[in-house]
Design a protein around this motif. Structure first.
Motif, PDB file in Angstrom:
ATOM      1  N   ARG A 286       6.737  -0.278   3.109  1.00 60.81           N
ATOM      2  CA  ARG A 286       8.295   0.493   3.960  1.00 60.81           C
ATOM      3  C   ARG A 286       7.453   2.388   3.650  1.00 60.81           C
ATOM      4  NH1 ARG A 286      12.423   2.511   0.742  1.00 60.81           N
ATOM      5  NH2 ARG A 286      11.720   1.560  -0.518  1.00 60.81           N
ATOM      6  N   SER A 287       6.522   2.641   3.782  1.00 63.75           N
ATOM      7  CA  SER A 287       6.185   3.756   3.709  1.00 63.75           C
ATOM      8  C   SER A 287       4.421   3.289   5.145  1.00 63.75           C
ATOM      9  CB  SER A 287       5.382   4.485   2.749  1.00 63.75           C
ATOM     10  OG  SER A 287       6.020   4.272   2.336  1.00 63.75           O
ATOM     11  N   ARG A 288       4.304   2.042   5.161  1.00 62.28           N
ATOM     12  CA  ARG A 288       2.921   1.649   6.557  1.00 62.28           C
ATOM     13  C   ARG A 288       2.232   2.780   5.999  1.00 62.28           C
ATOM     14  NH1 ARG A 288       5.945   2.194  12.250  1.00 62.28           N
ATOM     15  NH2 ARG A 288       7.310   0.892  12.283  1.00 62.28           N
ATOM     16  N   VAL A 289       2.255   2.739   4.234  1.00 63.69           N
ATOM     17  CA  VAL A 289       0.303   3.400   3.584  1.00 63.69           C
ATOM     18  C   VAL A 289      -0.238   2.275   2.645  1.00 63.69           C
ATOM     19  CG1 VAL A 289      -0.549   4.990   2.753  1.00 63.69           C
ATOM     20  CG2 VAL A 289       1.637   5.421   3.455  1.00 63.69           C
ATOM     21  N   ALA A 290      -1.058   1.599   3.290  1.00 64.64           N
ATOM     22  CA  ALA A 290      -2.335   1.127   2.694  1.00 64.64           C
ATOM     23  C   ALA A 290      -3.374   1.479   1.548  1.00 64.64           C
ATOM     24  CB  ALA A 290      -2.833   0.250   3.660  1.00 64.64           C
ATOM     25  N   ALA A 291      -3.825   1.481   0.680  1.00 62.60           N
ATOM     26  CA  ALA A 291      -5.306   2.309   0.462  1.00 62.60           C
ATOM     27  C   ALA A 291      -5.059   1.220  -0.856  1.00 62.60           C
ATOM     28  CB  ALA A 291      -4.170   3.488  -0.983  1.00 62.60           C
ATOM     29  N   LEU A 292      -6.814   1.618  -1.216  1.00 64.18           N
ATOM     30  CA  LEU A 292      -7.325   0.886  -2.472  1.00 64.18           C
ATOM     31  C   LEU A 292      -6.590   1.753  -3.832  1.00 64.18           C
ATOM     32  CD1 LEU A 292     -10.974   1.204  -1.894  1.00 64.18           C
ATOM     33  CD2 LEU A 292      -9.813  -0.763  -1.620  1.00 64.18           C
ATOM     34  N   GLY A 293      -6.955   0.789  -4.902  1.00 60.86           N
ATOM     35  CA  GLY A 293      -6.037   1.623  -6.179  1.00 60.86           C
ATOM     36  C   GLY A 293      -7.137   0.693  -7.223  1.00 60.86           C
ATOM     37  N   GLU A 305      -0.734   9.333  -5.809  1.00 59.00           N
ATOM     38  CA  GLU A 305      -1.646  10.345  -5.078  1.00 59.00           C
ATOM     39  C   GLU A 305      -2.032  10.189  -3.701  1.00 59.00           C
ATOM     40  OE1 GLU A 305      -5.183   8.780  -8.072  1.00 59.00           O
ATOM     41  OE2 GLU A 305      -4.583   9.630  -9.322  1.00 59.00           O
ATOM     42  N   HIS A 306      -1.896   9.010  -3.838  1.00 61.64           N
ATOM     43  CA  HIS A 306      -1.209   8.643  -2.075  1.00 61.64           C
ATOM     44  C   HIS A 306      -0.391   9.533  -1.313  1.00 61.64           C
ATOM     45  CE1 HIS A 306      -4.854   5.905  -2.443  1.00 61.64           C
ATOM     46  NE2 HIS A 306      -4.230   5.307  -3.554  1.00 61.64           N
ATOM     47  N   GLY A 307       0.245  10.325  -1.560  1.00 57.81           N
ATOM     48  CA  GLY A 307       0.752  11.486  -0.726  1.00 57.81           C
ATOM     49  C   GLY A 307       2.654  10.826  -0.767  1.00 57.81           C
ATOM     50  N   LEU A 308       2.476   9.450  -1.904  1.00 59.34           N
ATOM     51  CA  LEU A 308       4.410   9.847  -1.720  1.00 59.34           C
ATOM     52  C   LEU A 308       5.019   9.822  -2.667  1.00 59.34           C
ATOM     53  CD1 LEU A 308       3.170   5.303  -1.158  1.00 59.34           C
ATOM     54  CD2 LEU A 308       3.781   7.136   0.794  1.00 59.34           C
ATOM     55  N   ARG A 309       6.505   9.483  -2.256  1.00 60.04           N
ATOM     56  CA  ARG A 309       7.189  10.422  -3.646  1.00 60.04           C
ATOM     57  C   ARG A 309       8.014   9.727  -4.422  1.00 60.04           C
ATOM     58  NH1 ARG A 309       3.384  12.263  -4.151  1.00 60.04           N
ATOM     59  NH2 ARG A 309       2.775  14.978  -3.912  1.00 60.04           N
ATOM     60  N   PRO A 310       8.098   8.814  -4.733  1.00 59.17           N
ATOM     61  CA  PRO A 310       9.158   7.251  -4.780  1.00 59.17           C
ATOM     62  C   PRO A 310       9.825   8.205  -5.789  1.00 59.17           C
ATOM     63  CG  PRO A 310       6.612   6.836  -5.430  1.00 59.17           C
ATOM     64  CD  PRO A 310       6.569   7.950  -5.304  1.00 59.17           C
ATOM     65  N   PRO A 354      -1.095  -2.829 -11.206  1.00 64.26           N
ATOM     66  CA  PRO A 354      -1.626  -4.027 -10.356  1.00 64.26           C
ATOM     67  C   PRO A 354      -2.572  -4.977 -10.854  1.00 64.26           C
ATOM     68  CG  PRO A 354      -2.351  -2.487  -9.376  1.00 64.26           C
ATOM     69  CD  PRO A 354      -1.198  -1.646 -10.280  1.00 64.26           C
ATOM     70  N   LEU A 355      -2.460  -6.419 -10.645  1.00 64.98           N
ATOM     71  CA  LEU A 355      -3.567  -7.680 -11.035  1.00 64.98           C
ATOM     72  C   LEU A 355      -4.469  -7.722 -10.310  1.00 64.98           C
ATOM     73  CD1 LEU A 355      -1.655  -9.490 -14.280  1.00 64.98           C
ATOM     74  CD2 LEU A 355      -3.521  -8.261 -14.526  1.00 64.98           C
ATOM     75  N   GLY A 356      -3.756  -7.855  -8.996  1.00 66.69           N
ATOM     76  CA  GLY A 356      -4.558  -7.346  -8.432  1.00 66.69           C
ATOM     77  C   GLY A 356      -4.275  -6.863  -6.587  1.00 66.69           C
ATOM     78  N   ASP A 357      -4.268  -7.622  -5.578  1.00 65.49           N
ATOM     79  CA  ASP A 357      -3.405  -6.658  -4.303  1.00 65.49           C
ATOM     80  C   ASP A 357      -1.739  -7.074  -4.078  1.00 65.49           C
ATOM     81  OD1 ASP A 357      -6.218  -6.260  -3.734  1.00 65.49           O
ATOM     82  OD2 ASP A 357      -6.305  -8.570  -2.461  1.00 65.49           O
ATOM     83  N   VAL A 358      -1.437  -6.129  -4.391  1.00 72.12           N
ATOM     84  CA  VAL A 358      -0.405  -5.947  -4.223  1.00 72.12           C
ATOM     85  C   VAL A 358       0.358  -5.634  -3.130  1.00 72.12           C
ATOM     86  CG1 VAL A 358       0.459  -6.131  -6.649  1.00 72.12           C
ATOM     87  CG2 VAL A 358       0.110  -3.555  -5.269  1.00 72.12           C
ATOM     88  N   GLN A 359       1.886  -5.716  -2.548  1.00 72.11           N
ATOM     89  CA  GLN A 359       2.905  -5.429  -1.901  1.00 72.11           C
ATOM     90  C   GLN A 359       3.737  -4.775  -2.554  1.00 72.11           C
ATOM     91  OE1 GLN A 359       4.428  -7.848   1.523  1.00 72.11           O
ATOM     92  NE2 GLN A 359       3.459  -5.965   3.158  1.00 72.11           N
ATOM     93  N   LEU A 360       3.794  -3.607  -1.890  1.00 72.54           N
ATOM     94  CA  LEU A 360       5.325  -3.402  -2.668  1.00 72.54           C
ATOM     95  C   LEU A 360       6.082  -2.876  -1.492  1.00 72.54           C
ATOM     96  CD1 LEU A 360       3.721  -1.187  -5.367  1.00 72.54           C
ATOM     97  CD2 LEU A 360       4.730  -3.223  -5.508  1.00 72.54           C
ATOM     98  N   ASP A 361       8.403  -2.645  -1.349  1.00 72.79           N
ATOM     99  CA  ASP A 361       8.903  -2.228  -1.044  1.00 72.79           C
ATOM    100  C   ASP A 361       8.869  -0.995  -0.706  1.00 72.79           C
ATOM    101  OD1 ASP A 361      10.835  -2.151   0.956  1.00 72.79           O
ATOM    102  OD2 ASP A 361      12.545  -2.919  -0.400  1.00 72.79           O
TER     103      ASP A 361
END
Length: 362
Positions: A286-293, A305-310, A354-361
Motif C-alpha cells: 500500500r505504501s509502494r515501498v520495497a526494501a531489503l530486510g 526503519e524504512h520510514g513507515l509508521r504502522p 519474515p522467513l523469506g520474501d514477503v508482501q504486506l498490506d
C-alpha cells in the motif's frame, strides 16, 4: 460540565445506529458527530470507547486497581482480556495495554496498572489521574478462557501477570466452579503480593481455592517455598488445565515444563536473536515501498526503519494494534516459532519476522 448524565448516554448509545449507518456510507463524518456528542458529555462518542474514572484502590505497593465506567460502546468485553488505554501527555498521545480484572454491569470495568520504573503513562495514571477524569480505551482483545476440561485449574502468574488471571478466577468462583484451583503468584518482594486481602477472603469462602505467593527477590532466602518457577511447583496439577501469564521468559519456562493443556500470555517482548539473519525482500504494497530486510527481526521494527509508521501499541503481540494482512510469502511468530504462509492471513507485525520474501498490506 456535562449536560447529560453518564447513565443516560449509555442508555442512548444503541439508539445512535442511524448516525452510525450514515457515517459508514460517508454521508456524515464521524469526527464531526463525535464533536457534537462530546459537548453534551465528555465521554460520549459514536463508536469510540470513553470512560470516567470512578475509583482507585492500591492493591499492593506498586499496583493500582483503577475502576472505570464506560460509555455504551464497550460491548462483549470479558474479564481476562486487555484494552489499550490512551492518554495525551504533553501533546503526544500515548497508549499502553492493561488487563481487565473485572467486567461488571452498567459499563463498570476494572484495570490493574502496575508502576513501571521510568514509565511515562503508568506513572502519570498512578500519581495524577483523579476520580472523575475521562479517558479513551481501545476495544477489548484477548483469547484467555477459563479451562472447562480437566480435573482442576492451575493459574501461574509472575508480577503483574496476576491481572490477566484474577478476573477469570473471580468469575469462575462466582458462577460456582467447585473443582480444585491452585494459584501461584511469583513476586520479587512481599509488598508486591497484589490483591492479597481479597484472595485470602476468597480462600475462606471457597475451600477448593489454594493461593501461594512465591518470592523471587532477596526475601526468597527467608521463604523455604519461594524462588523462581521450577517444574516441582507443578506437582499435583498433572490433570489440570493451566494458564500462565507474565514476562516472556517466565511463560517460556512454564511451556517447557508442561505437557498438558496450556494457555499463555506474555506481557514482555520475546527474546530477540541478536545475530543478523538471512537477507529478504520486503514489499509494503500500500505504501509502494520495497526494501531489503532481515529474517531475524520483527516486521514492525523494519517497517519503521524504512520510514513507515504502522499503527501499534504494546509492541509485545498482546494488543493486536499492529495487525495487518499478509499478501504473499511466509512469516514466523517470534514467540512460538510457528510459520504462517496463507495469503490474506492477519499477522501481528511486532512479533512476526519474515522467513523469506514477503508482501504486506501496509
Amino acid at each position: 460540565m456535562s449536560l447529560l448524565p453518564l447513565f443516560l448516554i449509555r442508555w442512548l448509545a444503541p439508539l445512535l445506529w442511524p448516525l452510525r449507518a450514515l457515517t459508514t456510507r460517508a454521508w456524515l463524518r464521524e469526527a464531526e458527530v463525535d464533536a457534537v456528542l462530546a459537548r453534551l458529555h465528555p465521554a460520549w462518542r459514536l463508536n469510540r470507547v470513553f470512560a470516567r474514572v470512578v475509583g482507585r484502590e492500591w492493591v499492593s505497593d506498586d499496583l493500582l486497581a483503577l475502576r472505570l465506567r464506560c460509555n455504551g460502546n464497550a460491548r462483549g468485553w470479558r474479564a481476562g482480556q486487555h484494552v489499550q488505554l490512551h492518554l495525551q501527555l504533553d501533546g503526544v498521545r500515548h497508549s499502553r495495554s492493561y488487563s481487565l480484572t473485572r467486567v461488571g454491569a452498567g459499563g463498570l470495568i476494572e484495570l490493574g496498572i502496575r508502576r513501571q520504573p521510568g514509565g511515562r503513562l503508568s506513572n502519570r495514571v498512578l500519581d495524577h489521574l483523579p476520580v472523575g477524569a475521562v479517558l479513551e480505551l481501545g476495544q477489548a482483545r484477548g483469547e484467555l478462557q477459563w479451562p472447562e476440561q480437566g480435573a482442576g485449574v492451575g493459574l501461574l502468574a509472575a508480577g503483574s501477570g496476576i491481572t490477566a488471571l484474577l478476573g477469570l478466577l473471580r468469575e469462575a468462583l462466582a458462577r460456582g466452579y467447585t473443582a480444585p484451583v491452585t494459584l501461584l503468584h511469583y513476586v520479587r518482594e512481599a509488598g508486591q503480593r497484589a490483591y492479597q486481602a481479597e484472595l485470602q477472603q476468597l480462600m475462606l469462602r471457597h475451600p477448593n481455592l489454594q493461593v501461594r505467593w512465591l518470592l523471587t527477590g532477596q526475601d526468597a532466602r527467608h521463604d523455604p517455598q519461594g524462588g523462581r518457577f521450577q517444574a516441582g511447583h507443578l506437582l499435583g496439577m498433572s490433570d489440570f488445565g493451566l494458564l500462565a501469564c507474565g514476562p516472556a521468559g517466565f511463560v517460556e519456562a512454564v511451556r517447557n515444563n508442561w505437557g498438558g493443556s496450556l494457555q499463555v500470555e506474555a506481557f514482555s517482548p520475546p527474546q530477540r536473536i541478536s545475530e543478523p539473519g538471512q537477507a529478504v525482500r520486503l514489499d509494503f504494497a500500500r505504501s509502494r515501498v520495497a526494501a531489503l530486510g532481515d529474517s531475524n527481526r520483527s516486521l514492525l521494527e523494519q517497517a519503521e526503519e524504512h520510514g513507515l509508521r504502522p499503527a501499534h501499541g504494546c509492541r509485545q503481540g498482546i494488543c493486536a494494534s499492529c495487525t495487518c494482512t499478509l499478501l504473499a510469502g511466509t512469516v514466523r511468530d517470534l514467540r512460538s516459532g510457528e510459520p504462517f504462509a496463507e495469503p490474506g492471513q492477519p499477522i501481528r507485525l511486532c512479533v512476526s519476522a519474515p522467513l523469506g520474501d514477503v508482501q504486506l498490506d501496509i
